[in-house]
Scaffold this motif. Structure first.
Motif, PDB file in Angstrom:
ATOM      1  N   GLU A  72       0.844  -1.165   0.093  1.00 54.35           N
ATOM      2  CA  GLU A  72      -0.074  -0.080  -0.105  1.00 54.35           C
ATOM      3  C   GLU A  72       0.952   1.457  -0.062  1.00 54.35           C
ATOM      4  OE1 GLU A  72      -4.326   1.284   1.907  1.00 54.35           O
ATOM      5  OE2 GLU A  72      -2.764  -0.101   3.190  1.00 54.35           O
ATOM      6  N   GLN A 108       4.258   2.153  -3.408  1.00 55.97           N
ATOM      7  CA  GLN A 108       3.750   2.970  -4.517  1.00 55.97           C
ATOM      8  C   GLN A 108       4.123   4.601  -4.510  1.00 55.97           C
ATOM      9  OE1 GLN A 108      -0.799   4.021  -4.975  1.00 55.97           O
ATOM     10  NE2 GLN A 108      -1.008   2.803  -3.093  1.00 55.97           N
ATOM     11  N   ASP A 123       6.064   4.284 -14.148  1.00 56.31           N
ATOM     12  CA  ASP A 123       4.659   4.200 -14.694  1.00 56.31           C
ATOM     13  C   ASP A 123       5.020   3.364 -15.894  1.00 56.31           C
ATOM     14  OD1 ASP A 123       3.653   5.812 -12.829  1.00 56.31           O
ATOM     15  OD2 ASP A 123       3.865   7.468 -14.092  1.00 56.31           O
ATOM     16  N   GLU A 133      -4.698  -7.674 -15.763  1.00 52.98           N
ATOM     17  CA  GLU A 133      -4.572  -6.120 -15.734  1.00 52.98           C
ATOM     18  C   GLU A 133      -4.266  -5.866 -14.148  1.00 52.98           C
ATOM     19  OE1 GLU A 133      -9.345  -5.546 -15.450  1.00 52.98           O
ATOM     20  OE2 GLU A 133      -8.289  -4.722 -17.251  1.00 52.98           O
ATOM     21  N   ASN A 134      -4.501  -6.549 -13.086  1.00 53.75           N
ATOM     22  CA  ASN A 134      -4.515  -6.341 -11.704  1.00 53.75           C
ATOM     23  C   ASN A 134      -2.966  -6.732 -11.199  1.00 53.75           C
ATOM     24  OD1 ASN A 134      -6.819  -4.617 -11.411  1.00 53.75           O
ATOM     25  ND2 ASN A 134      -7.962  -6.630 -11.094  1.00 53.75           N
ATOM     26  N   ASN A 178      -7.054  -5.722  -5.460  1.00 60.82           N
ATOM     27  CA  ASN A 178      -7.684  -4.607  -5.718  1.00 60.82           C
ATOM     28  C   ASN A 178      -6.613  -3.477  -6.377  1.00 60.82           C
ATOM     29  OD1 ASN A 178      -8.777  -2.057  -5.611  1.00 60.82           O
ATOM     30  ND2 ASN A 178      -9.659  -2.481  -3.441  1.00 60.82           N
ATOM     31  N   GLY A 179      -6.857  -3.382  -7.552  1.00 61.10           N
ATOM     32  CA  GLY A 179      -5.906  -2.525  -8.465  1.00 61.10           C
ATOM     33  C   GLY A 179      -6.092  -1.161  -8.046  1.00 61.10           C
ATOM     34  N   ASP A 180      -6.941  -0.701  -7.650  1.00 64.36           N
ATOM     35  CA  ASP A 180      -7.040   0.702  -7.315  1.00 64.36           C
ATOM     36  C   ASP A 180      -6.223   1.172  -6.031  1.00 64.36           C
ATOM     37  OD1 ASP A 180      -8.730   1.501  -9.304  1.00 64.36           O
ATOM     38  OD2 ASP A 180     -10.515   1.000  -8.252  1.00 64.36           O
ATOM     39  N   ARG A 181      -6.315   0.198  -5.186  1.00 65.59           N
ATOM     40  CA  ARG A 181      -5.690   0.335  -3.735  1.00 65.59           C
ATOM     41  C   ARG A 181      -4.250  -0.028  -3.872  1.00 65.59           C
ATOM     42  NH1 ARG A 181      -7.200  -3.162   1.834  1.00 65.59           N
ATOM     43  NH2 ARG A 181      -5.607  -2.061   3.000  1.00 65.59           N
ATOM     44  N   PRO A 209      -1.966  -0.219  -7.057  1.00 62.24           N
ATOM     45  CA  PRO A 209      -1.459  -0.152  -8.347  1.00 62.24           C
ATOM     46  C   PRO A 209      -0.265  -0.489  -8.810  1.00 62.24           C
ATOM     47  CG  PRO A 209      -1.311   2.051  -7.322  1.00 62.24           C
ATOM     48  CD  PRO A 209      -2.130   0.984  -6.257  1.00 62.24           C
TER      49      PRO A 209
END
Length: 882
Positions: free
Chosen positions: A112, A115, A371, A393-394, A133-136, A138
């Motif tokens: 977490e 990133q 990125d 994708e995750n 969870n890709g949003d949490r 990434p």
């Protein structure tokens, strides 16, 4: 010159080597705590070495493990391992990635925050579904698949072994509670009962007590926790087993489903640090033969097939085992995924370089390279030592079919003759095909099946089982014996009726109607056979239900119908003046009685047809009220059930059928009461008929009470109804035939009883009447008074008709010239009065003064006009019948 060239080349090579850019990677493992992954270290360093020695990947760059730390599988310790290296003023480049942190519990907080350092987080052992969870997260990548298919794998096992009940004991950590909720939803949606109680959640504190872990009626447990706590649960089971002297909880029959990513020999105390449990390895090992493991980890399909990572799976296994021995570490199955994790990062960075990127300019303060690298994770697709590595994708690895492992010892042999290892090890026995998530299918590998997996039989799930039981064997033996005896008795009666049908005494009981009685009794006996029919097959029991329904109806009304109409004929004979031929013709004949019986049968058959068709009369499964719940050899609670004959409208069925039977019986009882004073020894069949009527009425009441109260008591119901029909049939046959058999035995010609009957009746004036028969004397005296009154009205001299109450008395005759015809009211006296005048024709007043004698004239026969001391012609011919 040659020396100068050589020195020049060496300088170039050294310069080239020195010109290689270093790519720093941090490495964190869990060397202690709840889940240990220290055994992956040799695999990580081997992968770095293989990449650095390859000229085909990362040209001009060299991977470097900048630091190695231990997270201890603890979130706080994991952060202590991560932050100091990032915050220190290290002389080298920043860490472009972090590989770790061992268990999911330690990985989640680092994933977490990493990133924010613009670094890739690569995991080799974290399977928590939260990390998807890709949003949490990434920047999170992993070569170990998620637990998303855990629920489907467990469901496939439940279906394979027909388990309908499961208790999940979960560790109170988000990575386990989230997957537990998925298990609840999935299993409940497919009809599996998941038990949730106070023991379903245990604390991560190893010192905390374990309360209410085991539910008495549950036999299948899912341990969703780290191996240290799984050992705690099994140790508690061992202690509970020792406490249970009665062995009510048979823990050796329990099934334990664990997570497949536990390390080898995870239960051994030597592998644990700071273990405070008073529990030996043997305490846990006693449960392992009944333990399955579900593993999501990908494995190579063919261990000798070439890969894209420099080694085949077989070669890696060999080299890894060598390194483990050198470094004194314990085998860790996720080492294959750790090796592929380093290669996954290398392939992504190599793609970045090929696309013109420069890793040397990476800085944690610049997100551009981070990125760019992060965009390559969805393109990852290569063959590693753990099989195909394909990320979604995750960043989560796409899982192959989950595998099922079985703990085995050296005593187990599969169908291929392969014995298990000397110590307890996990072996792959099958896999779960999850292509169709709504219907996962469990399939065994070659040489494996239910028998090799469960040598002592598939364990039960502990749900109370419905065990169907049938009629008690002693009851079956008793009633089958009685049924056989009854049928033999009926055959004897039938032969008697055929052989002696022309004897006078047999003719009096209507031999033609007796065939119907015997037929009905045989049907009743056969109904007894089907009442105690011992079968557990639904179709056979339903067949028996219908057969006995029709047998008892036809049999009962055939035999009782004859009894009823015989009683009716007796009533008609003795309540109707039958002196004249016209009035005697009103007495029902045998064929008319037979038609009446057929009419009764037709009515009951129509009623039953409606009951069977509209009421859906069938065999249904009901709880046995006679046997209390018990336990089988596995300690499973048993609920006993029976297959009984029933329909949705039982009350209506009872009201209609038994109402009809009750009406017929009431008619018979009334007729028996009205003819109760008839007493003629030669014609006494109707007295036995009355007895049958009373007995059958009592039996009917017993049947009615039983039908209302014993429908769910299989043995009691069968015993009562079988007993009723057996007693009824036996009573009918006994009272119909046995008296006549006794008479014929004593008097083979059957003549003496007629002589006794006529002497008792007194056929002419002057004959004696038995002195002890006061009722007949009173009747005679009453009719003499009536005769005197009629003679006085005619103007003649009134004679005195007065019997004397002596031991022997005579009624004196009186002569008269003329006298009116006798009134029908004279018929019930117990003598024949003959009034005559010596010089004139004799006027005969002939009447059956005692009920039951001269009323038994059949159609076409006339009374002899002259009084005689001999028996009536009807008795001589034996034509009197009831």
């Amino acid at each position: 010159m040659n020396v100068g060239v050589s020195l020049l080349l060496l300088a170039v090579l050294c310069g080239a080597a020195m010109a290689q850019e270093v790519i720093n990677i941090g490495f964190i493992y869990s060397g202690s705590g709840q889940y240990i992954t220290a055994g992956v270290q040799p695999a990580v360093y081997l992968a770095v070495e293989m990449i650095n020695n390859s000229t085909n990947i990362l040209p001009g760059y060299q991977l470097n493990i900048s630091y190695t730390r231990d997270s201890e599988c603890d979130p706080a310790q994991s952060q202590e391992a991560f932050f100091p290296p990032q915050l220190s003023d290290q002389s080298g480049p920043d860490n472009i990635a972090i590989v770790g942190c061992g268990c999911s519990l330690a990985t989640e907080p680092i994933a977490e925050v990493s990133q924010y350092w613009n670094m890739i987080h690569m995991s080799y052992a974290s399977s928590s579904d939260i990390l998807s969870n890709g949003d949490r997260f990434p920047n999170f990548w992993r070569t170990y698949p998620t637990e998303s298919n855990l629920a489907n794998s467990v469901l496939a096992l439940m279906k394979q072994y027909n388990w309908k009940q499961l208790k999940i004991i979960s560790q109170n950590e988000p990575i386990f509670t989230s997957s537990t909720e998925t298990l609840y939803r999935t299993l409940n949606g497919f009809g599996v009962t998941v038990v949730r109680d106070g023991g379903s959640l245990i604390s991560s504190n190893s010192e905390s007590s374990l309360n209410d872990l085991f539910t008495p009626e549950v036999r299948v447990y899912m341990l969703n926790m780290y191996p240290r706590h799984a050992r705690r649960v099994l140790c508690e089971a061992a202690r509970a087993k020792k406490r249970m002297a009665s062995e009510e909880l048979r823990y050796e029959k329990y099934v334990w489903i664990t997570l497949g990513w536990y390390g080898n020999e995870w239960w051994r105390v030597e592998r644990l640090m700071n273990d405070t449990l008073n529990c030996t390895n043997q305490d846990v090992e006693q449960f392992l033969p009944n333990t399955l493991a579900v593993i999501q980890a990908n494995t190579a399909i063919n261990e000798s097939s070439p890969t894209n990572v420099g080694l085949t799976a077989e070669e890696f296994q060999s080299e890894y085992n060598r390194l483990l021995i050198e470094e004194g570490l314990v085998y860790e199955h996720s080492a294959f995924h750790a090796y592929d994790a380093i290669w996954t990062l290398a392939f992504a960075m190599n793609s970045f370089i090929q696309d013109g990127g420069n890793l040397a300019s990476y800085s944690r303060l610049n997100s551009s390279i981070y990125d760019s690298l992060n965009s390559y994770r969805a393109n990852t697709d290569f063959i590693g030592v753990s099989g195909q590595v394909l990320l979604n994708e995750n960043g989560t690895r796409v899982a192959n079919n989950p595998k099922i492992l079985k703990y085995r010892d050296s005593d187990v042999t599969n169908n291929c003759g392969k014995s298990g290892p000397m110590s307890i090890e996990r072996e792959r026995i099958g896999y779960v095909n999850v292509l169709n998530l709504s219907d996962p299918i469990y399939k065994y590998f070659m040489c494996e099946d239910d028998d090799t997996t469960w040598p002592d039989g598939v364990p039960v799930d502990g749900l109370p089982r419905n065990r169907t039981v049938t009629i008690l064997q002693p009851l079956v033996i008793v009633y089958y014996t009685l049924t056989g005896i009854g049928l033999i008795f009926a055959l004897v009666c039938l032969l008697f009726n055929i052989i002696f049908r022309n004897r006078k005494i047999v003719k009096l009981i209507s031999p033609n109607l007796n065939y119907v009685i015997v037929f009905g009794c045989c049907c009743n006996y056969l109904a007894v056979f089907f009442f105690v029919f011992p079968s557990l097959d639904h179709d056979l029991v339903q067949f028996a239900c219908h057969i006995r329904l029709w047998l008892q109806a036809i049999g009962y009304f055939s035999s009782f119908g004859v009894i009823l109409f015989k009683m009716l004929r007796v009533y008609i004979i003795f309540k109707t003046n039958t002196v004249s031929k016209k009035k005697r013709s009103k007495i029902p004949k045998d064929w008319q009685l037979f038609l009446g019986v057929c009419a009764m049968l037709l009515i009951i058959c129509l009623i039953l047809a409606v009951v069977v068709v509209a009421g859906k009369y069938e065999a249904v499964d009901v709880e046995d009220k006679e046997l209390p719940p018990g336990r089988d050899e596995n300690g499973t609670l048993l609920s006993y059930h029976n297959l009984v004959c029933s329909g949705p409208r039982d009350i209506i069925w009872i009201a209609v059928v038994y109402g009809y039977i009750l009406i017929t019986h009431l008619v018979a009882v009334v007729l028996a009461f009205l003819t109760r004073k008839i007493n003629i020894k030669a014609l006494n069949d109707y007295k036995y008929i009355s007895a049958i009527t009373y007995i059958s009425f009592i039996l009917l009441l017993i049947m009615l009470v039983s039908a209302l109260t014993l429908d769910e008591f299989l043995n009691a119901d069968a015993a009562v109804f079988s007993g009723v029909f057996f007693i009824f049939s036996t009573v009918v046959l006994t009272l119909t035939f046995i008296p006549k058999m006794v008479i014929l035995y004593k008097d083979p010609k059957g003549e003496k009883i007629f002589q006794r009957s006529m002497s008792q009746a007194g056929t002419i004036l002057g004959n004696q009447l038995p002195e002890d028969d006061s009722s007949r004397y009173l009747e005679l005296e009453q009719h003499c008074k009536q005769l005197e009154g009629r003679l006085a009205k005619s103007g003649e001299v009134v004679p005195t008709f007065r019997p004397r109450a002596e031991s022997s008395f005579k009624l004196k005759s009186t002569s008269f010239s003329s006298m009116p015809p006798p009134s029908p009211s004279y018929r019930s006296a117990n003598m024949v009065l003959s009034l005559s005048q010596p010089s004139t024709p004799t006027h005969t007043i002939s009447s059956a003064l005692k009920p039951g004698t001269s009323d038994y004239f059949t159609e076409g026969e006339e009374r002899n006009s002259t009084a005689s001391s001999t028996e009536p012609k009807e008795l001589e011919d034996g034509k009197l019948s009831q």
